[in-house]
Design a protein around this motif. Structure first.
Motif, PDB file in Angstrom:
ATOM      1  N   VAL A 188       0.850  -1.198   0.000  1.00  0.00           N
ATOM      2  CA  VAL A 188       0.000   0.000   0.000  1.00  0.00           C
ATOM      3  C   VAL A 188       0.880   1.240   0.000  1.00  0.00           C
ATOM      4  CG1 VAL A 188      -1.572   1.352   1.425  1.00  0.00           C
ATOM      5  CG2 VAL A 188      -1.988  -1.081   1.114  1.00  0.00           C
ATOM      6  N   GLU A 189       1.862   1.216   0.901  1.00  0.00           N
ATOM      7  CA  GLU A 189       2.780   2.344   1.027  1.00  0.00           C
ATOM      8  C   GLU A 189       3.517   2.601  -0.298  1.00  0.00           C
ATOM      9  OE1 GLU A 189       3.047   4.203   3.569  1.00  0.00           O
ATOM     10  OE2 GLU A 189       4.724   5.418   2.815  1.00  0.00           O
ATOM     11  N   LEU A 190       4.000   1.492  -0.910  1.00  0.00           N
ATOM     12  CA  LEU A 190       4.781   1.612  -2.134  1.00  0.00           C
ATOM     13  C   LEU A 190       3.958   2.198  -3.275  1.00  0.00           C
ATOM     14  CD1 LEU A 190       6.984  -1.574  -2.538  1.00  0.00           C
ATOM     15  CD2 LEU A 190       7.696   0.820  -2.639  1.00  0.00           C
ATOM     16  N   ILE A 191       2.751   1.661  -3.442  1.00  0.00           N
ATOM     17  CA  ILE A 191       1.914   2.134  -4.549  1.00  0.00           C
ATOM     18  C   ILE A 191       1.635   3.620  -4.376  1.00  0.00           C
ATOM     19  CG2 ILE A 191      -0.346   1.933  -5.638  1.00  0.00           C
ATOM     20  CD1 ILE A 191      -0.301  -1.040  -4.875  1.00  0.00           C
ATOM     21  N   HIS A 192       1.327   3.989  -3.149  1.00  0.00           N
ATOM     22  CA  HIS A 192       1.022   5.391  -2.882  1.00  0.00           C
ATOM     23  C   HIS A 192       2.242   6.276  -3.148  1.00  0.00           C
ATOM     24  CE1 HIS A 192      -1.096   8.730  -1.149  1.00  0.00           C
ATOM     25  NE2 HIS A 192      -0.065   8.966  -0.323  1.00  0.00           N
ATOM     26  N   LYS A 193       3.396   5.816  -2.633  1.00  0.00           N
ATOM     27  CA  LYS A 193       4.621   6.617  -2.745  1.00  0.00           C
ATOM     28  C   LYS A 193       5.026   6.782  -4.208  1.00  0.00           C
ATOM     29  CE  LYS A 193       8.612   5.345  -1.026  1.00  0.00           C
ATOM     30  NZ  LYS A 193       9.452   4.498  -0.142  1.00  0.00           N
ATOM     31  N   LEU A 194       4.988   5.648  -4.934  1.00  0.00           N
ATOM     32  CA  LEU A 194       5.403   5.712  -6.332  1.00  0.00           C
ATOM     33  C   LEU A 194       4.483   6.632  -7.108  1.00  0.00           C
ATOM     34  CD1 LEU A 194       6.277   1.991  -7.030  1.00  0.00           C
ATOM     35  CD2 LEU A 194       7.843   3.925  -6.907  1.00  0.00           C
ATOM     36  N   ASN A 195       3.211   6.565  -6.803  1.00  0.00           N
ATOM     37  CA  ASN A 195       2.266   7.379  -7.544  1.00  0.00           C
ATOM     38  C   ASN A 195       2.551   8.860  -7.372  1.00  0.00           C
ATOM     39  OD1 ASN A 195      -0.193   6.809  -9.182  1.00  0.00           O
ATOM     40  ND2 ASN A 195      -0.926   8.475  -7.888  1.00  0.00           N
ATOM     41  N   THR A 196       2.823   9.248  -6.143  1.00  0.00           N
ATOM     42  CA  THR A 196       3.079  10.668  -5.925  1.00  0.00           C
ATOM     43  C   THR A 196       4.487  11.058  -6.363  1.00  0.00           C
ATOM     44  OG1 THR A 196       3.535  10.037  -3.662  1.00  0.00           O
ATOM     45  CG2 THR A 196       1.417  11.058  -4.093  1.00  0.00           C
ATOM     46  N   ALA A 197       5.464  10.204  -6.078  1.00  0.00           N
ATOM     47  CA  ALA A 197       6.853  10.576  -6.360  1.00  0.00           C
ATOM     48  C   ALA A 197       7.142  10.579  -7.851  1.00  0.00           C
ATOM     49  CB  ALA A 197       7.811   9.628  -5.650  1.00  0.00           C
ATOM     50  N   LEU A 198       6.623   9.614  -8.578  1.00  0.00           N
ATOM     51  CA  LEU A 198       6.957   9.509  -9.999  1.00  0.00           C
ATOM     52  C   LEU A 198       5.884  10.123 -10.888  1.00  0.00           C
ATOM     53  CD1 LEU A 198       8.270   5.834 -10.094  1.00  0.00           C
ATOM     54  CD2 LEU A 198       9.603   7.928  -9.905  1.00  0.00           C
ATOM     55  N   GLY A 199       4.798  10.603 -10.288  1.00  0.00           N
ATOM     56  CA  GLY A 199       3.730  11.172 -11.099  1.00  0.00           C
ATOM     57  C   GLY A 199       3.066  10.148 -11.990  1.00  0.00           C
ATOM     58  N   LEU A 200       3.013   8.913 -11.505  1.00  0.00           N
ATOM     59  CA  LEU A 200       2.413   7.841 -12.287  1.00  0.00           C
ATOM     60  C   LEU A 200       0.898   7.928 -12.264  1.00  0.00           C
ATOM     61  CD1 LEU A 200       4.344   4.749 -10.954  1.00  0.00           C
ATOM     62  CD2 LEU A 200       4.462   5.669 -13.253  1.00  0.00           C
ATOM     63  N   THR A 201       0.316   7.248 -13.220  1.00  0.00           N
ATOM     64  CA  THR A 201      -1.106   6.965 -13.140  1.00  0.00           C
ATOM     65  C   THR A 201      -1.211   5.509 -12.722  1.00  0.00           C
ATOM     66  OG1 THR A 201      -1.486   8.477 -14.958  1.00  0.00           O
ATOM     67  CG2 THR A 201      -3.257   6.917 -14.431  1.00  0.00           C
ATOM     68  N   SER A 202      -2.015   5.222 -11.709  1.00  0.00           N
ATOM     69  CA  SER A 202      -2.082   3.845 -11.232  1.00  0.00           C
ATOM     70  C   SER A 202      -3.486   3.298 -11.404  1.00  0.00           C
ATOM     71  CB  SER A 202      -1.697   3.755  -9.759  1.00  0.00           C
ATOM     72  OG  SER A 202      -0.407   4.304  -9.574  1.00  0.00           O
ATOM     73  N   VAL A 203      -3.546   2.057 -11.834  1.00  0.00           N
ATOM     74  CA  VAL A 203      -4.818   1.350 -11.887  1.00  0.00           C
ATOM     75  C   VAL A 203      -4.672   0.139 -10.985  1.00  0.00           C
ATOM     76  CG1 VAL A 203      -6.527   0.230 -13.342  1.00  0.00           C
ATOM     77  CG2 VAL A 203      -5.076   2.043 -14.283  1.00  0.00           C
ATOM     78  N   VAL A 204      -5.487   0.063  -9.949  1.00  0.00           N
ATOM     79  CA  VAL A 204      -5.384  -1.053  -9.020  1.00  0.00           C
ATOM     80  C   VAL A 204      -6.647  -1.887  -9.138  1.00  0.00           C
ATOM     81  CG1 VAL A 204      -5.112  -1.743  -6.624  1.00  0.00           C
ATOM     82  CG2 VAL A 204      -4.012   0.336  -7.451  1.00  0.00           C
ATOM     83  N   VAL A 205      -6.433  -3.149  -9.448  1.00  0.00           N
ATOM     84  CA  VAL A 205      -7.549  -4.071  -9.514  1.00  0.00           C
ATOM     85  C   VAL A 205      -7.494  -4.904  -8.253  1.00  0.00           C
ATOM     86  CG1 VAL A 205      -7.978  -6.298 -10.542  1.00  0.00           C
ATOM     87  CG2 VAL A 205      -8.032  -4.273 -11.956  1.00  0.00           C
ATOM     88  N   SER A 206      -8.567  -4.935  -7.493  1.00  0.00           N
ATOM     89  CA  SER A 206      -8.472  -5.618  -6.212  1.00  0.00           C
ATOM     90  C   SER A 206      -9.851  -5.928  -5.654  1.00  0.00           C
ATOM     91  CB  SER A 206      -7.701  -4.741  -5.223  1.00  0.00           C
ATOM     92  OG  SER A 206      -7.630  -5.375  -3.981  1.00  0.00           O
TER      93      SER A 206
END
Lengths: 275, 257, 157
Positions: A188-206
């Protein structure tokens, strides 16, 4: 003019009227989705609603029966193979199993896309790979083979591999399933961090409600091939749809029946063995 | 009525698979040029397919040759023609047993391993993962294995034949007392380079291509579960062995009038 | 890295072993070394009956192999078999009146063409024909003749 519109458009992935069936089973029945740039969009739903299939459709591995999927202004299924591959280089995908190549070690796995797609000198590849491994906290595990990793570590290595080419978006396929609470927290932490730090767009299927709700900016809830609910996590928890409430609160029975469709229970018991 | 429908359905799925197998082969052939830039991958596959099959080929070749020597001697000595032992051993090996038996061993040793490997890569989403990384698994995974199989098979068959002739020589000349000079001079007189040796090599190249094709397709087309992979592996060995026999008949009919 | 080096060496050894095996099959097991088919000059011999002579059968002189049968044809005017022999380049000086016969190696062996040197000062040139030929002995005919003679002899007594 068109180019300008595209720039202003903050929707990265646009799904319109998507229908897909496998054999005689209809998996998607005309769904519409928007995935915005720089946000974490979650797609949720019970098992078997085709969430993984949706990611494969977005990645162009499967072809829809009807409808269109646009990624960054390009219709995925009208692209030629070469253009599709170009597009995929800008999409990272984290598979449920990690999908690490089992015959090479962690370092080579993360280096794999770089070596395949560029002629960078080995020293540069090394720096790049170590940076990404550091980001997921596994720089020390670079010499391990995939079989020596725990499930959570394998997923983090796969995540490092998914972001090694600095994609514009990353798709996570069930990132939390089968993880212990600590690994879940780390992911959870990683996905959040990467999204903000790298300016990624994330799609999470869960289908892990609490973890997903913690990081998602916007959630779509799928069931029976349709979008049954959408909104921010807050909006959804206050939803007046019985179905969405059942899902978000994990109730055993509700609009989604506990029983698989069958003929009447009493008839079934009484009629046994007579035909 | 039911069996008729079932027959029709299995017939259709048979043709569907056959079609997929040929489209797969076309994709592999189209991917062949990509191997030029990836010599390293070919090397690794030559190791997996060739070097690891070497031991079984050496041992079987030696024993097949020795058995041929023993049996042939017992038959030929009745006609006072034991000098022809070498011819008999060498011709049977170079024309038939070398390519065919080596191909069977290859199908069992390397073919099954290829199917299992590719099938497991599919089951663990490695192939799908490659596709999402914009890497074509046909070019990256299948083509190097295909070429390695096509190269390794004739080499293995040649080694099998050579070792087999040696085995026949050891038994015939070493053990049973056939004249050394007569053995070799008869062999050299009767075994044609183009008619026998080259035709044997052509056979083994064809077998190598077909076995590797079947093995790779079965893996690539396997149902991605552990049961599916094990079924695909079995199918590889059965189909490849039968294909070798059938092709051997056709090629023999074409080559040796 | 060490493992990779090992693999390279093993693959190298494997390929070498395969090529050596091919070389052995070519040079030691087959007739490639014994007789090179490429360079020969043709001679023609006509026979009444060639028995079981086959293309590629050896052509010998004084028991030494000097060539092979290149082609076998049939002349429908003279009703003779036309056998084209390919003689190795190094044997250029075969006398013009040499003879060709078809013999059998052993009782049941393969048939071959044996040449006997004549005494002429001139030599056979490419595509020349042999003046004297002797057909194959056909075993059935021999047995037939023998039985016939035996029967005749028995009747005389």
């Amino acid at each position: 003019m068109a180019a300008k519109n595209k720039k202003l458009d903050d929707v990265l992935v646009k799904v319109r009227g998507l229908s897909f069936s496998r054999g005689s089973r209809l998996i998607f029945d005309g769904i519409d989705l928007d995935i915005r740039r720089g946000k974490v969009t979650a797609i949720m739903g019970p098992s078997g609603t085709g969430k993984t299939t949706l990611l494969k459709l977005i990645g162009g591995q499967l072809r829809p029966d009807q409808g269109a999927i646009e990624v960054d202004g390009q219709n995925v299924h009208q692209l030629h193979r070469a253009a599709l591959f170009e597009l995929r280089k800008r999409m990272g995908m984290l598979f449920q199993s990690g999908a690490l190549l089992t015959d090479i070690n962690v370092f080579d796995n993360v280096a794999f896309p770089v070596r395949e797609h560029s002629k960078l000198p080995e020293a540069l590849v090394r720096d790049l790979v170590l940076m990404k491994l550091e980001a997921v906290g596994l720089r020390g595990a670079r010499d391990l083979m995939p079989s020596e990793l725990s499930g959570g570590m394998a997923r983090r290595v796969a995540l490092a591999r998914a972001i090694v080419l600095d994609p514009m978006m990353v798709m996570y396929d069930e990132p939390f399933t089968g993880q212990d609470p600590i690994s879940k927290g780390v992911l959870v932490e990683l996905i959040h961090k990467l999204n903000t730090a790298l300016g990624l767009t994330s799609v999470v299927v869960s289908h892990d409600v609490s973890e997903t709700a913690a990081i998602a900016d916007y959630i779509y809830v799928l069931s029976g091939g349709k979008v049954v609910g959408q909104g921010t996590p807050d909006e959804l928890s206050r939803s007046d749809s019985a179905w969405v409430r059942q899902f978000m609160n994990a109730e055993a029975d509700g609009p989604v029946p506990f029983h698989y469709p069958a003929e009447g229970y009493v008839d079934d018991l009484m009629g046994g063995g007579q035909d | 009525m039911l069996w008729l429908r079932r027959l029709g359905r299995s017939g259709l799925s048979f043709f569907e698979r056959l079609g997929r197998a040929h489209l797969f082969l076309l994709a592999v052939i189209a991917g062949l040029p990509s191997l030029l830039f990836r010599g390293r991958l070919l090397l690794l596959q030559l190791y997996a397919v060739g070097v690891l099959s070497l031991l079984i080929i050496l041992v079987s070749g030696l024993f097949v040759g020795m058995v041929l020597g023993l049996q042939g001697y017992n038959t030929l000595v009745d006609f006072g023609a034991e000098e022809s032992l070498g011819v008999m051993v060498a011709l049977s090996l170079v024309r038939e047993l070398g390519p065919v038996v080596a191909a069977w061993l290859f199908a069992g040793r390397a073919g099954s391993a290829l199917t299992a490997e590719i099938g497991l890569m599919k089951a663990t989403e490695q192939l799908s993962g490659m596709e999402m990384m914009a890497v074509d698994p046909i070019k990256r995974v299948v083509v190097p294995r295909f070429v390695a199989g096509a190269i390794a098979m004739p080499l293995l068959a040649a080694i099998f034949s050579a070792v087999g002739v040696l085995g026949g020589y050891l038994v015939g000349v070493g053990l049973l007392g056939v004249d050394d000079g007569a053995f070799w001079s008869q062999v050299q007189n009767k075994v044609g380079f183009y008619d026998d040796v080259v035709n044997g090599i052509i056979k083994s190249v064809v077998f190598g291509v077909v076995i590797t094709w079947i093995a790779l397709f079965e893996g690539y087309d396997a149902v991605p579960t552990s049961e599916g992979v094990s079924r695909a592996t079995t199918r590889t060995v059965v189909h490849a062995s039968l294909a070798v026999l059938g092709l051997d008949f056709v090629l023999t009919a074409l080559m040796f009038d | 890295m060490f493992q990779n080096k090992n693999i390279e060496i093993l693959v190298g050894m494997f390929v070498t072993a395969g090529l050596v095996a091919l070389f052995v099959l070519a040079m030691k097991v087959s007739n490639l070394a014994a007789f090179n088919d490429g360079d020969g000059y043709p001679l023609v011999a006509r026979f009444d009956n060639i028995g079981g002579l086959k293309v590629r059968a050896p052509v010998t002189m004084a028991g030494v192999r000097i060539g092979r049968v290149e082609a076998i044809g049939f002349d429908d005017e003279t009703f003779e078999a036309v056998v084209t022999l390919s003689i190795s380049e190094q044997y250029q000086r075969l006398p013009k009146d040499s003879g060709a016969s078809i013999f059998t190696a052993g009782l049941l062996g393969e048939q071959y063409v044996a040449l006997e040197a004549g005494g002429d000062m001139e030599n056979l040139q490419a595509n020349d024909e042999f003046m004297v030929t002797q057909s194959a002995l056909v075993l059935e005919e021999l047995i037939g003749q023998f039985l016939f003679k035996a029967a005749e002899g028995g009747a005389d007594e």
